[in-house]
Scaffold this active site. Sequence first.
Site, PDB file in Angstrom:
ATOM      1  N   GLY A  49       0.881  -1.166   0.000  1.00  0.00           N
ATOM      2  CA  GLY A  49       0.000   0.000   0.000  1.00  0.00           C
ATOM      3  C   GLY A  49       0.911   1.207   0.000  1.00  0.00           C
ATOM      4  N   GLU A  50       0.631   2.138   0.866  1.00  0.00           N
ATOM      5  CA  GLU A  50       1.474   3.329   0.966  1.00  0.00           C
ATOM      6  C   GLU A  50       2.030   3.353   2.395  1.00  0.00           C
ATOM      7  OE1 GLU A  50       2.233   5.170  -1.655  1.00  0.00           O
ATOM      8  OE2 GLU A  50       3.583   6.184  -0.264  1.00  0.00           O
ATOM      9  N   SER A  51       3.339   3.112   2.498  1.00  0.00           N
ATOM     10  CA  SER A  51       3.922   2.937   3.830  1.00  0.00           C
ATOM     11  C   SER A  51       3.748   4.174   4.724  1.00  0.00           C
ATOM     12  CB  SER A  51       5.397   2.560   3.725  1.00  0.00           C
ATOM     13  OG  SER A  51       6.068   3.435   2.861  1.00  0.00           O
ATOM     14  N   CYS A  86       6.030  -5.477   0.429  1.00  0.00           N
ATOM     15  CA  CYS A  86       6.222  -4.169  -0.195  1.00  0.00           C
ATOM     16  C   CYS A  86       6.180  -3.045   0.855  1.00  0.00           C
ATOM     17  CB  CYS A  86       5.215  -3.993  -1.320  1.00  0.00           C
ATOM     18  SG  CYS A  86       5.805  -2.855  -2.561  1.00  0.00           S
ATOM     19  N   ARG A 133      12.725   3.559  -0.930  1.00  0.00           N
ATOM     20  CA  ARG A 133      11.354   3.451  -1.437  1.00  0.00           C
ATOM     21  C   ARG A 133      11.286   3.776  -2.938  1.00  0.00           C
ATOM     22  NH1 ARG A 133       7.926   7.424   1.198  1.00  0.00           N
ATOM     23  NH2 ARG A 133       6.194   6.249   0.317  1.00  0.00           N
ATOM     24  N   ILE A 171       5.285  -3.629  -7.595  1.00  0.00           N
ATOM     25  CA  ILE A 171       4.491  -2.410  -7.817  1.00  0.00           C
ATOM     26  C   ILE A 171       5.101  -1.288  -6.979  1.00  0.00           C
ATOM     27  CG2 ILE A 171       2.196  -1.362  -7.636  1.00  0.00           C
ATOM     28  CD1 ILE A 171       1.038  -4.245  -7.655  1.00  0.00           C
ATOM     29  N   ARG A 172       5.698  -0.323  -7.624  1.00  0.00           N
ATOM     30  CA  ARG A 172       6.415   0.768  -6.922  1.00  0.00           C
ATOM     31  C   ARG A 172       7.215   0.177  -5.739  1.00  0.00           C
ATOM     32  NH1 ARG A 172       3.821   4.786  -4.481  1.00  0.00           N
ATOM     33  NH2 ARG A 172       1.999   3.504  -4.060  1.00  0.00           N
ATOM     34  N   HIS A 221       4.672  -8.532  -4.350  1.00  0.00           N
ATOM     35  CA  HIS A 221       3.315  -8.818  -3.861  1.00  0.00           C
ATOM     36  C   HIS A 221       2.947 -10.286  -4.065  1.00  0.00           C
ATOM     37  CE1 HIS A 221       1.514  -4.781  -3.064  1.00  0.00           C
ATOM     38  NE2 HIS A 221       2.561  -4.403  -3.760  1.00  0.00           N
ATOM     39  N   GLU A 252       0.734 -12.018  -2.751  1.00  0.00           N
ATOM     40  CA  GLU A 252      -0.721 -12.261  -2.678  1.00  0.00           C
ATOM     41  C   GLU A 252      -1.398 -12.042  -4.032  1.00  0.00           C
ATOM     42  OE1 GLU A 252       0.807  -9.569  -1.799  1.00  0.00           O
ATOM     43  OE2 GLU A 252      -0.440  -7.831  -2.288  1.00  0.00           O
TER      44      GLU A 252
HETATM   45  N1  GLN Z   1       5.891   2.698  -2.857  1.00  0.00           N
HETATM   46  C1  GLN Z   1       5.097   2.289  -1.728  1.00  0.00           C
HETATM   47  C2  GLN Z   1       5.654   2.900  -0.449  1.00  0.00           C
HETATM   48  O1  GLN Z   1       6.716   3.397  -0.457  1.00  0.00           O
HETATM   49  C3  GLN Z   1       5.037   0.788  -1.619  1.00  0.00           C
HETATM   50  C4  GLN Z   1       4.337   0.185  -2.800  1.00  0.00           C
HETATM   51  C5  GLN Z   1       3.599  -1.064  -2.540  1.00  0.00           C
HETATM   52  O2  GLN Z   1       3.377  -1.454  -1.392  1.00  0.00           O
HETATM   53  N2  GLN Z   1       3.176  -1.686  -3.588  1.00  0.00           N
HETATM   54  O3  GLN Z   1       5.000   2.831   0.547  1.00  0.00           O
END
Ligand code: GLN
Length: 198
Positions: free
Chosen positions: A49-51, A80, A107, A137-138, A173, A175
Amino acid sequence: MHAPVIGVLALQGAFAKHMEMLHALSIQAKEVRTPQDLQECDGLIIPGGESTTISKQMRYIHLEEPIREFAKKKPLFGTCAGLILMASEVDTGEITPFHLLDISVQRNAYGRQIESFEAEVDIFLGRPKQTFPAIFIRAPLIKSCGKQVEILSSFNHTPILVQQGRHLGATFHPELSHQTMIHRYFFKLVKDAASAKD
Ligand code: GLN
């Protein structure tokens, strides 16, 4: 011993897919949003998600300290953003990570959402190596690892799946793939930790 329950931190991000995978494996799973939810669990997944957002929300609802205590005895698996939160060092001051994996992370090291990709990687889970379709993913990059960190998989000469004692972390990921072997491996860590306590 009761059947081990895996909690999935359900504040933001990809928690529903982890729940689906655990259900498909007939593993008891619980969405965690409060310290009370956490008490019912034997292991915890922190999803992607977004840390920075997950970190803020954990602080806001007073879940940080209970998770720190939980991790002293029970396994955590970060994927992630979850791995970023479990690191010992992050390249942004916005996050106070849990220091459960002795890794330093950068990140968004592979670029933006549009640069997300999938790669077949070799993973080592105590058996001969197996291949796994890893979805990034990112994703963060693990820039360095301490001596206690076991590297279970690498991609482009960089660790992407690591374990330190009972804790596990993936920069991708698992999952979102149809392969369940990493979740089954985490379940074994949870079962072992739960039976060691009894
Ligand atoms: N880029 C996100 C972060 O820094 C992590 C991306 C993800 O969990 N898929 O939080």
